[in-house]
Design an enzyme around this catalytic site. Structure first.
Site, short mmCIF file in Angstrom:
data_model
loop_
_atom_site.label_atom_id
_atom_site.label_comp_id
_atom_site.label_asym_id
_atom_site.label_seq_id
_atom_site.Cartn_x
_atom_site.Cartn_y
_atom_site.Cartn_z
N CYS A 1 6.60 -13.13 4.60
CA CYS A 1 7.09 -12.41 3.41
C CYS A 1 5.92 -11.67 2.81
CB CYS A 1 7.67 -13.42 2.40
SG CYS A 1 8.11 -12.69 0.79
N ASP A 2 6.15 -10.45 2.27
CA ASP A 2 5.04 -9.69 1.71
C ASP A 2 4.58 -10.23 0.37
OD1 ASP A 2 7.50 -8.73 0.74
OD2 ASP A 2 6.70 -6.76 0.28
N ARG B 1 2.26 4.09 -13.62
CA ARG B 1 2.08 4.63 -12.27
C ARG B 1 1.09 5.80 -12.31
NH1 ARG B 1 5.17 2.39 -8.65
NH2 ARG B 1 4.76 4.06 -7.18
N GLY C 1 0.80 -1.21 0.00
CA GLY C 1 0.00 0.00 0.00
C GLY C 1 0.84 1.26 0.00
N CYS D 1 23.55 -26.29 -11.61
CA CYS D 1 23.95 -25.01 -12.20
C CYS D 1 25.26 -24.53 -11.58
CB CYS D 1 22.86 -23.97 -11.96
SG CYS D 1 23.27 -22.32 -12.60
#
Length: 380
Positions: free
Chosen positions: A274-275, A134, A65, A318
């Site tokens: 975690c967001d 934006r 937000g 890898c």
């Protein structure tokens, strides 16, 4: 216990702009809709409990937000309570990640300077690039208002850096974006790759950067960074790789072995690991019911941290495994939400970039060790 940072969402997913590529507004069913505001009770609890852990550095990262929707009095209370519950010698760091359009007045400027907030301004480059995605709630570009806020920060001596989303457009203009940011006289840059799933089609959204685009963007920005001088300019991802070259450890969670550097506190007091994973299965609890330190050390939090180690066979063989560790779990999530071990969406990007940049970063690291290149303290 191991120190961690708080990533705080005091206004939830509520925002005063409507960026087309925003990943957090789709979290609204989990965190709330409409006007979302953190209560004084939640704010007081999170500050008191966290400060009393007595970490050498207590980091409060205010995000959204849009966190400035809380108003100045909210942050004045936060700073007051940080001082009340801290002890002599305990360092406090406040950072504010913002679209900045409300920071265009002297009252905000004075407060942010006096309280020593580090402000992260979200800006995607020159006007024509920034204003493509934006937009405000009325569909108008926000670039002019962001630039007024940057002028306000400069006028009041507010320390600020920039965060730029690398999307399908900005990825095609690395030099224009880089030159624009340098002209702002900012010396700490963050570039975040943008990839989201279109909820209608279930495919990668059109605004997302492609793996090929992002790899080329990173290589070009890296060249420009080297040309300016690593001792003069900080780029978040490059700093982390340089830290790895020098000390074998990263400074950002993207390439770390586990996801354990912070916890997210929503406006309700709900806590998540975690967001990018603010979802019911990963709700750790609520700070009004359980102390922060218990939530941060919970079995569910540790299980989430370990999920990053669930790597696919391609990762395990890898040559860059030790550097990359599979990248951010969020970038596996577009096609593997439960993290069953799929490779990162940006695997191609990182392989190309690591091949290109790591030999040169090792040379930079050698110069730092020899003392022939000295990075200012704020860039290390």
């Amino acid at each position: 216990m191991q120190p961690f940072t708080l990533l705080i969402k005091p206004s939830g997913s509520d925002c005063n702009v409507d960026c087309e590529y925003c990943f957090y507004k789709c979290r609204a069913p989990e965190v709330g809709q409409g006007r979302q505001r953190m209560s004084d009770e939640v704010l007081h609890t999170l500050v008191k409990d966290y400060m009393e852990l007595r970490f050498p550095v207590s980091g409060f990262a205010w995000q959204g937000g849009e966190p400035t929707l809380m108003g100045l009095d909210f942050y004045r209370k936060a700073v007051e309570w940080q001082a009340r519950y801290g002890v002599c010698g305990q360092e406090v760091g406040n950072s504010l990640q913002t679209n900045a359009i409300l920071l265009d007045n002297d009252e905000w400027g004075r407060f942010l300077h006096e309280a020593k907030f580090l402000v992260g301004v979200s800006i995607d480059g020159p006007k024509e690039l920034h204003d493509r995605y934006r937009l405000d709630l009325g569909g108008r570009g926000t670039w002019d208002r962001v630039m007024r806020a940057i002028d306000c920060c400069k006028r009041h001596g507010v320390e600020f850096n920039t965060l730029t989303l690398v999307n399908n457009l900005t990825a095609e203009h690395p030099d224009e974006v880089f030159d624009f940011l340098l002209d702002l006289d900012v010396r700490y840059l963050q570039f975040i790759p943008c990839v989201e799933v279109d909820p209608q089609s279930g495919q990668i959204a059109a605004f997302s950067v492609s793996p090929k685009q992002y790899g080329e963007f990173l290589c070009r920005i890296f060249d420009r960074w080297l040309a300016v001088g690593p001792e003069k300019l900080s780029v978040r991802d490059f700093d982390s790789l340089l830290s790895y070259c020098m000390a074998g450890r990263h400074t950002i969670c993207t390439f770390d072995r586990q996801c354990s550097q912070y916890i997210v506190i929503e406006h309700t007091g709900d806590v998540f690991p975690c967001d990018f994973f603010v979802e019911p299965p990963w709700r750790l609890g609520n700070i009004l019911d359980t102390p922060i330190q218990e939530l941060a050390a919970s079995a569910k939090k540790k299980a989430f941290a370990r999920k990053k180690q669930n790597l696919c066979n391609k990762c395990l063989v890898c040559r860059h495994l030790a550097v990359c560790r599979g990248g951010c779990m969020k970038d596996r999530a577009p096609f593997d939400r439960d993290n069953h071990g799929r490779e990162s969406y940006f695997c191609e990007s990182y392989r190309r970039f690591f091949d290109y940049a790591l030999p040169k970063l090792m040379q930079v690291a050698a110069k730092i060790r020899s003392g022939s290149l000295v990075r200012p303290e704020q860039l290390t």
